[in-house]
Design a protein around this motif. Structure first.
Motif, PDB file in Angstrom:
ATOM      1  N   ILE A 392      17.654  63.139  51.547  1.00 28.17           N
ATOM      2  CA  ILE A 392      17.846  63.447  53.177  1.00 28.17           C
ATOM      3  C   ILE A 392      16.492  63.317  53.327  1.00 28.17           C
ATOM      4  O   ILE A 392      16.028  64.718  53.244  1.00 28.17           O
ATOM      5  CB  ILE A 392      18.984  64.268  53.588  1.00 28.17           C
ATOM      6  CG1 ILE A 392      20.191  64.347  52.841  1.00 28.17           C
ATOM      7  CG2 ILE A 392      18.821  64.000  54.954  1.00 28.17           C
ATOM      8  CD1 ILE A 392      21.229  64.945  53.292  1.00 28.17           C
ATOM      9  N   ASP A 393      15.969  62.421  54.157  1.00 30.41           N
ATOM     10  CA  ASP A 393      14.495  62.737  54.895  1.00 30.41           C
ATOM     11  C   ASP A 393      14.771  63.306  56.147  1.00 30.41           C
ATOM     12  O   ASP A 393      15.019  62.429  57.118  1.00 30.41           O
ATOM     13  CB  ASP A 393      14.011  61.328  54.885  1.00 30.41           C
ATOM     14  CG  ASP A 393      12.412  61.372  55.305  1.00 30.41           C
ATOM     15  OD1 ASP A 393      12.049  62.365  55.809  1.00 30.41           O
ATOM     16  OD2 ASP A 393      11.955  60.139  55.300  1.00 30.41           O
ATOM     17  N   ASN A 394      14.332  64.453  56.317  1.00 29.90           N
ATOM     18  CA  ASN A 394      14.365  65.328  57.578  1.00 29.90           C
ATOM     19  C   ASN A 394      12.708  65.182  58.242  1.00 29.90           C
ATOM     20  O   ASN A 394      12.660  66.087  58.989  1.00 29.90           O
ATOM     21  CB  ASN A 394      14.800  66.552  57.240  1.00 29.90           C
ATOM     22  CG  ASN A 394      16.108  66.673  56.998  1.00 29.90           C
ATOM     23  OD1 ASN A 394      17.034  65.812  57.455  1.00 29.90           O
ATOM     24  ND2 ASN A 394      16.554  67.408  56.112  1.00 29.90           N
ATOM     25  N   THR A 395      12.059  64.314  57.867  1.00 23.91           N
ATOM     26  CA  THR A 395      10.549  64.180  58.292  1.00 23.91           C
ATOM     27  C   THR A 395      10.717  63.877  59.842  1.00 23.91           C
ATOM     28  O   THR A 395      11.180  63.051  60.354  1.00 23.91           O
ATOM     29  CB  THR A 395       9.683  63.373  57.355  1.00 23.91           C
ATOM     30  OG1 THR A 395       9.936  63.437  56.066  1.00 23.91           O
ATOM     31  CG2 THR A 395       8.550  63.282  58.004  1.00 23.91           C
ATOM     32  N   VAL A 396       9.907  64.603  60.696  1.00 22.96           N
ATOM     33  CA  VAL A 396       9.420  64.459  62.017  1.00 22.96           C
ATOM     34  C   VAL A 396       7.801  63.872  61.863  1.00 22.96           C
ATOM     35  O   VAL A 396       7.276  64.789  61.706  1.00 22.96           O
ATOM     36  CB  VAL A 396       9.719  65.732  62.914  1.00 22.96           C
ATOM     37  CG1 VAL A 396       9.052  65.381  64.187  1.00 22.96           C
ATOM     38  CG2 VAL A 396      11.030  66.185  62.897  1.00 22.96           C
ATOM     39  N   GLY A 407      19.952  66.693  46.741  1.00 24.60           N
ATOM     40  CA  GLY A 407      21.225  67.225  46.094  1.00 24.60           C
ATOM     41  C   GLY A 407      22.506  66.799  46.635  1.00 24.60           C
ATOM     42  O   GLY A 407      22.474  65.565  47.130  1.00 24.60           O
ATOM     43  N   PRO A 408      23.701  67.463  46.394  1.00 24.26           N
ATOM     44  CA  PRO A 408      23.625  68.650  45.776  1.00 24.26           C
ATOM     45  C   PRO A 408      23.590  68.554  44.119  1.00 24.26           C
ATOM     46  O   PRO A 408      23.901  67.566  43.572  1.00 24.26           O
ATOM     47  CB  PRO A 408      25.142  69.000  45.947  1.00 24.26           C
ATOM     48  CG  PRO A 408      25.768  67.713  46.387  1.00 24.26           C
ATOM     49  CD  PRO A 408      24.867  66.767  46.804  1.00 24.26           C
ATOM     50  N   VAL A 449      21.233  72.562  46.781  1.00 24.44           N
ATOM     51  CA  VAL A 449      20.305  71.660  47.298  1.00 24.44           C
ATOM     52  C   VAL A 449      18.669  72.336  47.128  1.00 24.44           C
ATOM     53  O   VAL A 449      18.728  73.428  47.246  1.00 24.44           O
ATOM     54  CB  VAL A 449      20.438  70.999  48.439  1.00 24.44           C
ATOM     55  CG1 VAL A 449      21.670  70.563  48.623  1.00 24.44           C
ATOM     56  CG2 VAL A 449      20.347  72.087  49.394  1.00 24.44           C
ATOM     57  N   PHE A 450      17.974  71.401  46.917  1.00 23.39           N
ATOM     58  CA  PHE A 450      16.255  71.762  47.011  1.00 23.39           C
ATOM     59  C   PHE A 450      15.533  70.956  48.257  1.00 23.39           C
ATOM     60  O   PHE A 450      16.098  69.970  48.433  1.00 23.39           O
ATOM     61  CB  PHE A 450      15.724  71.343  45.788  1.00 23.39           C
ATOM     62  CG  PHE A 450      16.402  71.816  44.648  1.00 23.39           C
ATOM     63  CD1 PHE A 450      15.882  73.164  44.194  1.00 23.39           C
ATOM     64  CD2 PHE A 450      17.031  71.253  43.716  1.00 23.39           C
ATOM     65  CE1 PHE A 450      16.440  73.842  42.904  1.00 23.39           C
ATOM     66  CE2 PHE A 450      17.810  71.814  42.505  1.00 23.39           C
ATOM     67  CZ  PHE A 450      17.298  73.065  42.297  1.00 23.39           C
ATOM     68  N   THR A 451      14.923  71.875  48.973  1.00 21.36           N
ATOM     69  CA  THR A 451      14.343  71.146  50.021  1.00 21.36           C
ATOM     70  C   THR A 451      12.581  71.490  49.652  1.00 21.36           C
ATOM     71  O   THR A 451      12.229  72.231  48.943  1.00 21.36           O
ATOM     72  CB  THR A 451      14.413  71.969  51.272  1.00 21.36           C
ATOM     73  OG1 THR A 451      14.075  73.457  50.955  1.00 21.36           O
ATOM     74  CG2 THR A 451      15.915  71.665  51.682  1.00 21.36           C
ATOM     75  N   LEU A 452      11.815  70.500  49.951  1.00 22.36           N
ATOM     76  CA  LEU A 452      10.516  70.432  49.775  1.00 22.36           C
ATOM     77  C   LEU A 452       9.606  69.847  51.000  1.00 22.36           C
ATOM     78  O   LEU A 452       9.853  69.000  51.712  1.00 22.36           O
ATOM     79  CB  LEU A 452      10.173  69.532  48.583  1.00 22.36           C
ATOM     80  CG  LEU A 452       8.730  69.344  48.073  1.00 22.36           C
ATOM     81  CD1 LEU A 452       8.158  70.468  47.551  1.00 22.36           C
ATOM     82  CD2 LEU A 452       8.744  68.218  47.082  1.00 22.36           C
ATOM     83  N   ALA A 493      12.345  60.598  44.527  1.00 20.23           N
ATOM     84  CA  ALA A 493      12.452  60.017  46.141  1.00 20.23           C
ATOM     85  C   ALA A 493      11.255  59.564  46.549  1.00 20.23           C
ATOM     86  O   ALA A 493      10.094  59.812  45.974  1.00 20.23           O
ATOM     87  CB  ALA A 493      12.572  61.594  46.871  1.00 20.23           C
ATOM     88  N   ASN A 494      11.682  58.411  47.534  1.00 24.74           N
ATOM     89  CA  ASN A 494      10.315  57.844  47.959  1.00 24.74           C
ATOM     90  C   ASN A 494      10.510  58.070  49.322  1.00 24.74           C
ATOM     91  O   ASN A 494      11.639  57.540  49.856  1.00 24.74           O
ATOM     92  CB  ASN A 494      10.228  56.288  47.579  1.00 24.74           C
ATOM     93  CG  ASN A 494      10.090  56.078  45.996  1.00 24.74           C
ATOM     94  OD1 ASN A 494       8.875  56.465  45.557  1.00 24.74           O
ATOM     95  ND2 ASN A 494      11.074  55.834  45.314  1.00 24.74           N
ATOM     96  N   LEU A 495       9.462  58.334  50.221  1.00 27.48           N
ATOM     97  CA  LEU A 495       9.456  58.718  51.536  1.00 27.48           C
ATOM     98  C   LEU A 495       8.277  58.049  52.289  1.00 27.48           C
ATOM     99  O   LEU A 495       7.306  57.868  51.594  1.00 27.48           O
ATOM    100  CB  LEU A 495       9.361  60.260  51.758  1.00 27.48           C
ATOM    101  CG  LEU A 495      10.271  61.082  51.180  1.00 27.48           C
ATOM    102  CD1 LEU A 495      10.083  62.554  51.518  1.00 27.48           C
ATOM    103  CD2 LEU A 495      11.929  61.082  51.429  1.00 27.48           C
ATOM    104  N   GLU A 496       8.609  57.822  53.376  1.00 26.53           N
ATOM    105  CA  GLU A 496       7.707  56.813  54.291  1.00 26.53           C
ATOM    106  C   GLU A 496       7.667  57.519  55.640  1.00 26.53           C
ATOM    107  O   GLU A 496       8.816  57.574  56.360  1.00 26.53           O
ATOM    108  CB  GLU A 496       7.607  55.516  54.041  1.00 26.53           C
ATOM    109  CG  GLU A 496       6.532  54.717  54.684  1.00 26.53           C
ATOM    110  CD  GLU A 496       6.804  53.130  54.471  1.00 26.53           C
ATOM    111  OE1 GLU A 496       6.326  52.834  53.371  1.00 26.53           O
ATOM    112  OE2 GLU A 496       7.129  52.356  55.121  1.00 26.53           O
ATOM    113  N   ALA A 497       6.674  57.630  56.159  1.00 25.25           N
ATOM    114  CA  ALA A 497       6.546  57.875  57.890  1.00 25.25           C
ATOM    115  C   ALA A 497       5.453  57.168  58.445  1.00 25.25           C
ATOM    116  O   ALA A 497       4.274  56.856  57.939  1.00 25.25           O
ATOM    117  CB  ALA A 497       6.207  59.488  58.023  1.00 25.25           C
TER     118      ALA A 497
END
Length: 903
Positions: A392-396, A407-408, A449-452, A493-497
């Motif tokens: 889950i990408d929570n990036t702002v 996770g979970p 779950v883990f957050t980073l 995980a692959n994220l992009e902003a």
């Protein structure tokens, strides 16, 4: 009648990963009575071995798995290592006084070499006041039946083992109310398999059965799988059945007590859906009870041996129903009371939900008032369920921080490291880097779950520009372990902003012979950052001191090499290496936008030797000894302190015959020597308080002796134009190692030793420093490698000989041309070449050794030819043994670089 037992071990091994060392709280071991069983909660084992022993008659007897099933002990451990021991009140070692049963256990938790053993003793007395005529317990590793010790008169049979047992008896019935006369003893046990099989007590005990006979009850116990048990389907549910008759004899009489037990198996009695576990237990269990004999009067539900009331069952969403055929218990997958266990198959993550529910039934018969209490502790594990983790990408984007939740996972999963394309970081490294790695556990389940959080400006984040937009990309892989099996697996995980193209501010700089020149580019958002020079914020007064100049795109500073905001890294005979640190900070988050360090050598005469024997020395405080007070330094004679000092310098003035100065004579020179250091008492005190190195500065002055000088006097004619005296200066040469063959970026001093793999190229550049004359040329004469920084040491491998590559080298030097660019105004002042990393033949077994590269270079006027004819211009002459022609209009210099460490 006492149990027959043997000494042995009952050991449970639990392992755990200690990601962060923590001080463990005192262990809290508790015990409680749960009807006809006792429960001991040991808590988490913390990676230790648990050894269980029972105490009887001041002796400690270790429990083996065989002895556990024979004498009424069982144990279970969840995914976190929490351990629970269950003990039958009628266990072989219980001390029974008027149906008050006392059991004492010794628990030893055995540590490894780094941890001490723990020894705990648990004693519990349980009184079970409501004994039924027949008590049946189905545990995970044994079956137990207890019946009243009473028999009807018509059960008496001749006391002869060959006559067998009255075939009219129904083994489903317990003993009648009439007490058995005293003096009877057990002579044999008949097992119905369903054929009859007769054993003596000793034979039954050797087969793993536990037999306890008290004045009021007979207890029979055995494992689920023996040759005397058989499987019987009751309403479609497979049951493991053990039926017995115990023969008691007294003189010429014999009597018997029937005892039977039947326990359900998981297969056939439990149905699974993705969300629900349904357990079917027959309402009337043949051969224990028949529908026409006893009626079901009570049903209780529990978990881990402890009953639950209706309110607690509703809170956990357990459902109990009873029909004519079954008692049905439904439990939601993931409900309180159970836990998720993790599994890895083919690098795929699965979970199973594990719980140990309990059903307790009470059958009664109105006419005889006989009752049967039936208790089943029933461990259930669901089939493996694939559980791919979600990302889950929570990036702002405006916050410029990637925020991801993964996770979970089960609570038995530990995060070990986080891998990025460029590096692998432990959890501790991530936290030190400011990545904010957190673990969150759900309060209503055993999942977590883990957050980073990763800032956009960290080097692990890739940045590109697409159509005026800044695109930030982050690829990471969690390295995970399932405990206690230590089964590894990973999740990527692959994220992009995307942001409007933002150019961050940057810092660059250079040096001359006196100053650092620092240039700060504003970036696309202007001057919206704080600047730290050394350890001070750039205030208007500090900016004025450092010659602050700015415009709309950048500002510049001129920092003297000896300014208070610089640090001295090292001193040499005629120079000092100084460094300035510049940090750009975000004033809102206080995070670093960029860190910049510039280190240069500056010419500085620290020691001067005057003809009259006076010697002056300037001692400076180095970065490596931050607690040094220069005023406390002395010469060899502790009474000779500095003539002047401040917080960074100490200036000494003395003569050759004072302050402990020593003198030595050589063939044509006289050497004066002294030393600057802390006095012994201060040095000892400082070493005891810190781990700083000692401060020690050697001083040497050479004076020529036996030398004749010719002196002439020539009057100089008067002239009106300015006249300059002849002077002599030194040309400096520097060697550096580039990051690649573009020669645009170089390793800094703090990068050394540089790590290179064998045959990985080294890009070497040599420069004639600070010479404005384009007609001066730098030429390579000889270059070689050694194992230490002494250029004359052995072994030695030649790289360049007389300006040409060593012909016997299998990987010869490659020379690179030099072109004019912003950094290179005069290509004749530079030489560049490439050599592959190698190891000396005699040093192959020690791959941690280091190499040093040395070169002899010539500096000449290229108008005079000779060595200035070009790199390896006369290869053929060198092959024939002729040395290059050398012009008088040149000088030689030596330069070195290293260390270079082999990976």
């Amino acid at each position: 009648m006492a149990c027959f037992y043997r000494l042995g071990w009952f050991i449970l091994l639990m392992a755990a990963v200690n990601i962060e060392a923590q001080k463990k709280p005192p262990r809290n071991i508790s015990s409680k009575c749960l009807g006809n069983i006792m429960r001991v909660d040991v808590g988490p084992l913390g990676g230790k071995l648990l050894e269980v022993a029972v105490v009887i008659n001041n002796s400690s007897i270790l429990i083996t798995p065989r002895l556990a099933s024979q004498c009424g002990f069982s144990m279970k451990t969840d995914q976190r290592g929490n351990t629970v021991i269950y003990v039958s009140l009628h266990n072989c070692f219980a001390h029974n006084v008027d149906d008050s049963f006392t059991t004492t256990l010794n628990l030893r938790l055995k540590g490894n070499r780094m941890a001490e053993d723990e020894l705990h003793q648990v004693a519990e007395t349980c009184r079970y006041a409501t004994w039924s005529s027949r008590e049946i317990v189905c545990e995970r590793n044994y079956m137990e039946v207890s019946v009243k010790r009473a028999a009807p008169d018509d059960y008496a049979v001749p006391a002869h083992p060959l006559l067998g047992v009255n075939p009219t008896l129904d083994p489903r019935r317990g003993a009648e109310k009439k007490p058995m006369d005293a003096g009877f003893r057990i002579t044999s046990i008949v097992f119905f398999t369903p054929e009859e099989k007769v054993m003596t007590v000793a034979e039954a005990q050797r087969s793993g059965y536990g037999i306890v006979s008290t004045p009021s009850r007979l207890v029979l116990r055995g494992p689920h799988t023996t040759s005397e048990t058989y499987t019987h389907n009751v309403a479609g549910v497979p049951m493991t059945v053990l039926q017995t008759s115990t023969i008691f004899e007294k003189k010429w009489l014999a009597t018997q007590i029937n005892a039977a037990v039947a326990c359900p198996t998981v297969k056939g009695s439990v149905h699974f859906t993705p969300n629900t576990i349904t357990w079917f237990l027959p309402r009337h269990i043949d051969p224990l009870v028949s529908a026409g004999q006893l009626k079901l009067s009570e049903v209780h539900v529990g978990v881990d041996g402890e009953r639950l009331d209706a309110t607690e069952m509703a809170a956990r969403r357990y459902s109990l129903s009873v029909n004519d055929i079954y008692v049905i218990l439904e439990i939601p997958v993931g409900a309180t009371g159970g836990y998720f266990k993790s599994h890895i198959q083919d690098d795929q993550y699965f979970t199973s939900y594990m719980i140990e529910p309990m059903l307790e039934l009470l059958w009664t018969e109105d006419s005889t008032h006989e009752d049967t209490r039936y208790k089943v502790l029933f461990p259930i594990a669901t089939p493996l369920m694939p559980r791919p983790a979600q990302v889950i990408d929570n990036t702002v984007p405006g916050e410029r921080i990637f925020k991801v939740l993964i996770g979970p996972f089960g609570s038995d999963v530990a995060l070990v490291n986080v891998s990025f394309p460029s590096e692998v970081l432990s959890v501790t490294d991530c936290s030190a880097r400011g990545f904010n790695v957190l673990e969150h556990t759900s309060p209503n389940s055993s999942l977590k779950v883990f957050t980073l959080d990763v800032p956009f400006m960290d080097p692990v984040v890739q940045q590109t520009t697409v159509k005026g937009m800044a695109v930030f990309s982050l690829q990471l892989t969690l390295g995970l372990l399932v405990l206690p099996e230590f089964a590894p697996f990973s999740h990527t995980a692959n994220l992009e902003a995307t942001l409007v193209d933002i150019v961050a501010p940057s810092v660059s700089g250079g040096c001359d012979h006196e100053n650092f020149y620092v240039l700060v580019q504003y970036g696309s958002e202007g001057f919206n950052f704080q600047t730290i020079v050394g350890k001070q914020t750039l205030t208007p007064s500090l900016a004025h001191l450092y010659g602050f100049k700015d415009n709309d795109t950048h500002f510049s500073l001129v920092v003297p090499f000896s300014a208070a905001d610089t640090v001295f890294e090292a001193v040499e005979s005629s120079s000092i290496r100084s460094r300035v640190d510049v940090t750009l900070k975000n004033p809102e988050t206080n995070g670093n936008i960029q860190e910049f360090s510039l280190s240069c050598k500056f010419p500085l005469t620290l020691t001067e030797c005057f003809p009259n024997g006076t010697i002056t020395v300037l001692a400076v405080k180095l970065e490596s000894v931050p607690n040094l007070k220069p005023s406390e330094l002395t010469l060899s004679d502790p009474s000779c302190g500095p003539s002047y000092s401040d917080d960074r310098h100490a200036y000494f003035i003395f003569t050759g015959n004072s302050c402990g100065t020593t003198r030595r004579f050589f063939s044509n020179v006289m050497l004066y020597e002294n030393e600057i250091a802390l006095p012994d008492d201060l040095q000892t005190s400082q070493d005891s308080e810190t781990e700083e190195p000692e401060y020690e500065l050697k001083i040497s002055c050479y004076y020529e002796i036996y030398t004749t000088r010719a002196v002439t006097f020539n009057p100089r004619p008067r002239r009106s134009e300015p006249y300059a005296e002849n002077a002599k200066g030194e040309l400096q040469v520097a060697m550096r190692i580039a990051l690649d063959d573009s020669y645009s970026s170089f390793h800094r001093s703090e990068d050394y030793p540089i790590a290179k793999y064998l045959q990985q190229p080294l890009y070497i550049e040599i420069e004639l420093m600070r010479s404005p004359n384009p007609q001066v040329s730098l030429e390579l004469e000889n270059c070689w490698a050694t194992l230490n920084d002494d250029r004359t040491s052995k072994p030695r491998w030649n790289l360049i000989i007389d300006g040409c590559a060593n012909l016997v080298d299998p990987y010869q030097v490659v020379f690179h041309p030099v072109w004019v660019d912003a950094r290179v105004p005069y290509p004749s002042h530079f030489k560049r070449f490439e050599v592959q990393m190698f190891a000396f033949a005699e040093d192959q077994d020690n791959l941690n050794r280091q190499l040093f590269v040395h070169c002899d270079v010539a500096i000449c006027d290229d108008r005079n030819g000779g060595v200035c004819n070009g790199q390896c211009s006369n290869q053929q002459n060198r092959i024939k043994g002729q040395r290059r022609a050398v012009s008088d209009a040149h000088s030689y210099r030596h330069v070195s670089s290293g260390p270079i460490k082999r990976n």
